[in-house]
Structure formats: structure tokens, C-alpha cells
Design a protein around this motif. Sequence first.
Motif, PDB file in Angstrom:
ATOM      1  N   GLN A  26       0.830  -1.190   0.000  1.00 23.55           N
ATOM      2  CA  GLN A  26       0.000   0.000   0.000  1.00 23.55           C
ATOM      3  C   GLN A  26       0.871   1.248   0.000  1.00 23.55           C
ATOM      4  O   GLN A  26       1.924   1.286   0.644  1.00 23.55           O
ATOM      5  N   TYR A  28       0.229   5.561   0.417  1.00 24.23           N
ATOM      6  CA  TYR A  28      -0.787   6.537   0.826  1.00 24.23           C
ATOM      7  C   TYR A  28      -0.266   7.947   0.617  1.00 24.23           C
ATOM      8  O   TYR A  28       0.827   8.293   1.073  1.00 24.23           O
ATOM      9  N   THR A  35      -5.376   6.007  -1.316  1.00 23.84           N
ATOM     10  CA  THR A  35      -4.649   4.796  -0.947  1.00 23.84           C
ATOM     11  C   THR A  35      -4.563   3.866  -2.146  1.00 23.84           C
ATOM     12  O   THR A  35      -5.582   3.471  -2.707  1.00 23.84           O
ATOM     13  N   SER A  37      -3.408   0.183  -3.426  1.00 22.72           N
ATOM     14  CA  SER A  37      -3.120  -1.165  -2.922  1.00 22.72           C
ATOM     15  C   SER A  37      -2.797  -2.088  -4.082  1.00 22.72           C
ATOM     16  O   SER A  37      -3.408  -1.983  -5.154  1.00 22.72           O
ATOM     17  N   TYR A  84       4.692   4.225   2.336  1.00 23.22           N
ATOM     18  CA  TYR A  84       4.291   2.902   1.870  1.00 23.22           C
ATOM     19  C   TYR A  84       4.550   1.848   2.930  1.00 23.22           C
ATOM     20  O   TYR A  84       5.298   2.064   3.889  1.00 23.22           O
ATOM     21  N   TRP A 154      -6.003   3.538   3.917  1.00 27.16           N
ATOM     22  CA  TRP A 154      -4.882   3.535   4.852  1.00 27.16           C
ATOM     23  C   TRP A 154      -5.308   4.106   6.200  1.00 27.16           C
ATOM     24  O   TRP A 154      -4.964   3.562   7.249  1.00 27.16           O
ATOM     25  N   PRO A 162      -4.908   0.210   9.074  1.00 22.20           N
ATOM     26  CA  PRO A 162      -3.444   0.252   9.094  1.00 22.20           C
ATOM     27  C   PRO A 162      -2.939   1.038  10.297  1.00 22.20           C
ATOM     28  O   PRO A 162      -1.845   0.804  10.793  1.00 22.20           O
ATOM     29  N   ALA A 175       5.627   2.731   8.757  1.00 26.62           N
ATOM     30  CA  ALA A 175       5.301   3.532   7.576  1.00 26.62           C
ATOM     31  C   ALA A 175       6.588   4.145   7.047  1.00 26.62           C
ATOM     32  O   ALA A 175       7.275   4.880   7.744  1.00 26.62           O
TER      33      ALA A 175
END
Length: 244
Positions: A26, A28, A35, A37, A84, A154, A162, A175
Motif C-alpha cells: 500500500q 498513501y 490509498t 493497494s 508505503y 490507509w 493500518p 510507515a
Amino acid sequence: MAGAGAANASIRVSGTTDATRELYFQAYDSVSKLTYSLDLGITLADLIANVASETYTVNRDLSSDANWTALTSVASYNPSNVQYVLAVGRSSKLFITQKEGNTLPAYDAIATAAGVATVISNHAQEINVGLVNDPTLNVSKLVSDTDPAGTGQWATGLGNLPDDIWGTTGGSAAAVAFGQKADFWYAQSTNVTKAAGQWLLSGNTLEYKVFPVSQVPLPGAVWMFGAGLMGMLRATRRKWAVAE
């Protein structure tokens, strides 16, 4: 904006074996609140088998992916706003990215491998909302924070966020900033191992490999100091030679 249709495939999270759980990626954008994915089609079993391998590599060119292009084409897009993560989990096993140099555990809320693995699995199911259950396809999805909750965002969801693992933008060690390498950690119950390779999202490429150690150039002042020191040593040697 949530992607759906026969062209999209869901992340495999069913079954009770490591071969039936797939790694997802993912990214963001904290400004556009989008987001992205991607189901990488890589199983937990694959990762476990190659955790110590220095030759195992992954390279994905995202430039031809319409969802990635949509993310990077918004007027506000700036890589500095993008973070990510990659994750897969089952039972008390999980793989997850961490900022380079950090160690596990570094979770925001869930403190056990089993708890984090459950959150990862639940979030994968949220990403799957609207996607076709077809394990032969590995396609992407793009959602906005304003789309229906629990569809893979996200930063928003239905309790399997997340956030529970790596936090909102800037919120957690898991992150990783765009353009920075990510360590990849394997946790099995209380046993934690850092994989041989690292992940890197840069430009339109996502890759995993053992990156060469970068050579840090010495500042010019260090070279000047070294040259001056050598000159002083030579002068001292000449002085002692004359004295003798």
C-alpha cells in the motif's frame, strides 16, 4: 473511486496454510487522501522460504498500472507526501516493513505478533471489498478516504485499520517514506528475524533485494585535515633527521 470489476483480483487471505496468504503493498498520499493497494501474488510461504536469501528479488514496474498513474497524476501529487508499507499475516506469523534501522516490535496499538497478524489479515479483507475472488490475477485498487469506510483505506476503516499497525502518515516506524529503503521483518510468535533484503519504492518501481552498501563520501574538510596532518608528520621527520 473504489476499484471493482472482473479485472481486479482479491488478496488471498483464506485457508489455514502459509501458502494461502498473500503479501499486499500500500502507498498513501496524505494530501490527496488516496490509498493505492497492490496484490503482489507473493505468499507467506514464499517469504518464509526466502527470508535469509540474498538472491531472492522482486521488481514491479508500476508505470503501466492505471491506478498508480491515477494516484501520481493528481495535481497535488508530491512523492514527499507518500508513504508505503508491505504486510502479510496469518495466525502468529507476519511479515511487515519497518523504517530502515528500526527493530520490532514498534506497533502503535497491537503488541503481539498474533494480534498484528490478525489486523493485517482483516485489513486485507477490507482491501478485497469490491474485488473479484480470483487468485490467478494480481491487480491493484485505488480508494479515497471519502469512499465507503472499510474498503481498504490507509487511514479510515472499520476497526482493522493500518493505523493499528503503522499509524497515520508519520505515525509509526512501519510507515516508510517514498524513496527510502524499508527493512522487512519476519515475526513468528516471539521469534523475530530481519530478512536479508529490503524494499524500496522509488519513481514508478517497487523492488526487493539486497541493496549494495552505499559509500559515504568524506567531507572535503576531512581530506584537507588529513593532508595537513601528513605534511606536519613529514616536516617533523625532516626536523628529527636534521637534528641527528
